[in-house]
Design a protein around this motif. Structure first.
Motif, PDB file in Angstrom:
ATOM      1  N   LEU A  59       5.654  -0.973  -4.342  1.00 15.68           N
ATOM      2  CA  LEU A  59       5.427  -0.416  -5.666  1.00 15.68           C
ATOM      3  C   LEU A  59       4.906   1.003  -5.554  1.00 15.68           C
ATOM      4  O   LEU A  59       4.205   1.348  -4.608  1.00 15.68           O
ATOM      5  CB  LEU A  59       4.396  -1.259  -6.436  1.00 15.68           C
ATOM      6  CG  LEU A  59       4.725  -2.719  -6.688  1.00 15.68           C
ATOM      7  CD1 LEU A  59       3.541  -3.415  -7.357  1.00 15.68           C
ATOM      8  CD2 LEU A  59       5.942  -2.835  -7.581  1.00 15.68           C
ATOM      9  N   SER A  60       5.254   1.823  -6.534  1.00 20.65           N
ATOM     10  CA  SER A  60       4.677   3.154  -6.601  1.00 20.65           C
ATOM     11  C   SER A  60       4.521   3.515  -8.074  1.00 20.65           C
ATOM     12  O   SER A  60       5.286   3.054  -8.922  1.00 20.65           O
ATOM     13  CB  SER A  60       5.564   4.175  -5.889  1.00 20.65           C
ATOM     14  OG  SER A  60       6.817   4.248  -6.541  1.00 20.65           O
ATOM     15  N   ASN A  61       3.525   4.318  -8.343  1.00 19.87           N
ATOM     16  CA  ASN A  61       3.300   4.767  -9.706  1.00 19.87           C
ATOM     17  C   ASN A  61       4.264   5.893 -10.034  1.00 19.87           C
ATOM     18  O   ASN A  61       4.526   6.764  -9.210  1.00 19.87           O
ATOM     19  CB  ASN A  61       1.869   5.244  -9.901  1.00 19.87           C
ATOM     20  CG  ASN A  61       0.886   4.107  -9.877  1.00 19.87           C
ATOM     21  OD1 ASN A  61       1.216   3.002 -10.287  1.00 19.87           O
ATOM     22  ND2 ASN A  61      -0.311   4.365  -9.401  1.00 19.87           N
TER      23      ASN A  61
END
Length: 99
Positions: A59-61
């Motif tokens: 996941l990444s913002n």
């Protein structure tokens, strides 16, 4: 097999200051024993070369630039308010006293 016994459950309940009946102690003995056994199984599989993960998918913002846009005028913002005073929303006191 786990080492969770009714005596261990009763002791843990006493430490946590939780009153348990004999039936609850018996039920929790089985449930906690199952949990300990399952954690042991996972521990057998976990090896130093397997990296720990908190989520199976990376996941990444995603951020966008913070750009000011059009804003509502005070009249537009207050248009749907049940009550307003001047350029402010008017609400009843939550503490029972007028401030």
């Amino acid at each position: 097999m786990s080492e969770i016994t009714p005596e261990v459950v009763a002791h843990l309940a006493d430490l946590a200051r939780i009153a348990l009946t004999d039936d609850e102690i018996q039920k929790l003995t089985g449930e906690l024993g199952s949990i300990v056994d399952n954690v042991a199984k996972v521990s057998e599989v976990a090896t130093p070369d397997v990296e720990a993960t908190s989520h199976p998918i990376p996941l990444s913002n995603v951020f966008r630039p913070d750009v000011p846009g059009e804003t509502l005028t005070p009249a537009e913002a207050l248009a749907g308010a049940p009550e307003h005073a001047s350029d402010r929303f008017k609400v009843s006191a939550i503490l029972g006293e007028e401030q």
